[in-house]
Write an enzyme that holds these catalytic residues in place. Structure first.
Site, PDB file in Angstrom:
ATOM      1  CD  GLU A 117      -1.464  -2.194   2.225  1.00  0.00           C
ATOM      2  OE1 GLU A 117      -0.313  -2.170   2.716  1.00  0.00           O
ATOM      3  OE2 GLU A 117      -2.250  -3.135   2.422  1.00  0.00           O
ATOM      4  CE1 TYR A 129       7.690   0.889  -3.765  1.00  0.00           C
ATOM      5  CE2 TYR A 129       5.761   2.246  -3.405  1.00  0.00           C
ATOM      6  CZ  TYR A 129       6.905   1.655  -2.922  1.00  0.00           C
ATOM      7  OH  TYR A 129       7.276   1.827  -1.618  1.00  0.00           O
TER       8      TYR A 129
END
Length: 165
Positions: A117, A129
């Protein structure tokens, strides 16, 4: 604390990684407290270590701590709980190297994916990411505490292998 598997040798680019130990926590907390508006507590780290989660620190050539990560294996998935690079060292590829290590560790443990998360507002981390191969796979409403209420978390997933049928 869970160390790296005996059959997993870090490549030279990851030799600066060592298992997280209680004696590292003062340095970890110094970085954590300047990195986040709502940092983890020392107790969060101690509880994670006591639970046997995979925790590693990255040190530079002078043995200064410059980053760390913690991850929890859940059956055949690895959940990245915390990955942090000292603010002055960001942008030098250290997070990518720690993600490399996490991928090696997850594969060695038979995991088929890594998930995490990230705050919806943390665009820098989200771009990192995405460049690494994570894809947005969900949204957790009101997941994080914020300065003015709660903030959503973007759920991101990195597929390592296809799960067994």
């Amino acid at each position: 604390m869970s160390a790296q598997p005996k059959d997993l040798a870090w490549p030279p680019s990851l030799q600066s990684l060592q298992p997280l130990r209680t004696m590292d926590l003062d340095e970890v907390m110094a970085i954590e407290s300047v990195s986040y508006s709502h940092p983890w507590t020392r107790g969060n780290f101690i509880d994670s270590m006591a639970a046997g989660y995979a925790g590693f620190v990255m040190r530079d050539e002078q043995a200064r701590l410059c980053g760390y990560f913690l991850a929890m294996q859940v059956i055949d998935e690895m959940h990245l709980l915390n990955i942090t690079v000292e603010p002055a060292r960001q942008g030098q590829g250290l997070a990518r190297r720690m993600l490399d290590a996490l991928g090696l560790l997850a594969r060695a443990r038979g995991c088929h994916q890594v998930w995490l998360e990230v705050r919806e507002s943390n665009l820098r981390a989200r771009r990192l990411y995405e460049r690494y191969g994570f894809v947005q796979s969900g949204l957790r409403r009101g997941y994080y505490p914020g300065a003015e209420g709660r903030e959503d978390a973007v759920l991101m997933t990195l597929r390592l292998t296809e799960p067994a049928a």
